[in-house]
Scaffold this active site. Structure first.
Site, PDB file in Angstrom:
ATOM      1  CB  SER A   1      -4.204  -6.568   4.696  1.00  0.00           C
ATOM      2  OG  SER A   1      -3.839  -5.309   4.184  1.00  0.00           O
TER       3      SER A   1
ATOM      4  NE  ARG B   1      -2.349  -7.762  -4.262  1.00  0.00           N
ATOM      5  CZ  ARG B   1      -3.110  -8.112  -3.252  1.00  0.00           C
ATOM      6  NH1 ARG B   1      -2.604  -8.118  -2.036  1.00  0.00           N
ATOM      7  NH2 ARG B   1      -4.355  -8.476  -3.430  1.00  0.00           N
TER       8      ARG B   1
ATOM      9  CG  HIS C   1      -1.907  -1.054   1.360  1.00  0.00           C
ATOM     10  ND1 HIS C   1      -2.081  -1.798   2.509  1.00  0.00           N
ATOM     11  CD2 HIS C   1      -2.831  -1.509   0.482  1.00  0.00           C
ATOM     12  CE1 HIS C   1      -3.063  -2.662   2.332  1.00  0.00           C
ATOM     13  NE2 HIS C   1      -3.530  -2.522   1.096  1.00  0.00           N
TER      14      HIS C   1
ATOM     15  CE  LYS D   1     -13.951  -7.330   4.162  1.00  0.00           C
ATOM     16  NZ  LYS D   1     -12.771  -6.849   3.428  1.00  0.00           N
TER      17      LYS D   1
HETATM   18  O1  PNS Z   1      -9.002  -3.195   0.428  1.00  0.00           O
HETATM   19  P1  PNS Z   1     -10.270  -3.748  -0.151  1.00  0.00           P
HETATM   20  O2  PNS Z   1     -11.065  -4.437   0.934  1.00  0.00           O
HETATM   21  O3  PNS Z   1     -10.020  -4.623  -1.353  1.00  0.00           O
HETATM   22  O4  PNS Z   1     -11.142  -2.478  -0.654  1.00  0.00           O
HETATM   23  C1  PNS Z   1     -12.431  -2.659  -1.211  1.00  0.00           C
HETATM   24  C2  PNS Z   1     -13.142  -1.288  -1.372  1.00  0.00           C
HETATM   25  C3  PNS Z   1     -13.118  -0.514  -0.051  1.00  0.00           C
HETATM   26  C4  PNS Z   1     -12.424  -0.459  -2.414  1.00  0.00           C
HETATM   27  C5  PNS Z   1     -14.602  -1.560  -1.844  1.00  0.00           C
HETATM   28  O5  PNS Z   1     -15.173  -2.528  -1.012  1.00  0.00           O
HETATM   29  C6  PNS Z   1     -15.473  -0.301  -1.819  1.00  0.00           C
HETATM   30  O6  PNS Z   1     -15.276   0.612  -2.571  1.00  0.00           O
HETATM   31  N1  PNS Z   1     -16.463  -0.284  -0.898  1.00  0.00           N
HETATM   32  C7  PNS Z   1     -17.346   0.847  -0.693  1.00  0.00           C
HETATM   33  C8  PNS Z   1     -18.791   0.502  -1.086  1.00  0.00           C
HETATM   34  C9  PNS Z   1     -18.963   0.597  -2.588  1.00  0.00           C
HETATM   35  O7  PNS Z   1     -18.842   1.650  -3.169  1.00  0.00           O
HETATM   36  N2  PNS Z   1     -19.242  -0.554  -3.206  1.00  0.00           N
HETATM   37  C10 PNS Z   1     -19.370  -0.671  -4.637  1.00  0.00           C
HETATM   38  C11 PNS Z   1     -18.000  -0.936  -5.267  1.00  0.00           C
HETATM   39  S1  PNS Z   1     -18.116  -1.225  -6.971  1.00  0.00           S
END
Ligand code: PNS
Length: 169
Positions: A133, A95, A22, A46
């Site tokens: 993570s 990645r 990150h 979560k």
């Molecule tokens: O680190 P992560 O868990 O892979 O991040 C995922 C994240 C936070 C980018 C995604 O879950 C997100 O944007 N969540 C917010 C809710 C949302 O907008 N959902 C629709 C995504 S297309």
């Protein structure tokens, strides 16, 4: 929309915890955008290892000397958050090919929700292509060293969490 604040990118994620992968992406992002907002998702579904406040504090501490990096948290739809923050770019790290399918789905869904919001994928240094993570938490819990995989401060916080010690950030 490029505002008077210049080109603003949002780098969203769980960051539970922040890894050196990150950090690498954020540093690459700062070199391209005027400001990058590291946006930590508040996800009630979560059970994270670190609370949002702990993740905010750790990430802010790591980037305290970088004025181009802001650390924030958000709830709800990412596109709504990006609009509120007048960001026109979402940054995500890629990645490996295995990341691609889900990332493409998210990018296209976000574009469906907000056609002016562009997703930019950035590749971390090769050294971090296997770092996540989830795996950091797993190997640490099983007794392996995470030195070099996460910032020193995060490593210290993992250790103090494991021993029930004081936060220290
Ligand atoms: O680190 P992560 O868990 O892979 O991040 C995922 C994240 C936070 C980018 C995604 O879950 C997100 O944007 N969540 C917010 C809710 C949302 O907008 N959902 C629709 C995504 S297309």
């Amino acid at each position: 929309m490029a505002s008077s604040a210049g080109r603003v990118a949002v780098y969203p994620g769980s960051f539970d915890p922040l890894t050196n992968g990150h950090v690498d992406i954020i540093e690459r992002g700062v070199a391209i955008f005027d400001r990058i907002i590291v946006a930590i998702l508040v996800n009630p579904d979560k059970s994270p290892l670190f609370t949002v406040d702990e993740r905010l504090a750790m990430t802010r501490a790591v980037f305290r000397d970088q004025p181009g990096v802001e650390v924030d948290s958000f709830q709800g739809l990412l596109v709504h958050y990006a609009a509120r923050r007048e960001a026109d770019v979402i940054v995500r790290g890629l990645r490996a090919i295995s990341d691609f399918e889900f990332e493409m789905q998210m990018a296209l869904m976000n574009r469906h929700l907000s056609s002016s919001l562009e997703t930019v994928f950035m590749m971390p240094a090769e050294a971090y292509t296997y770092v996540s993570s989830r795996l950091v938490k797993e190997i640490f819990a099983l007794g392996a060293s995470v030195t070099g995989l996460v910032p020193e401060l995060v490593e210290a916080r993992l250790a103090s969490k494991a021993t029930g010690g004081a936060p220290g950030v």
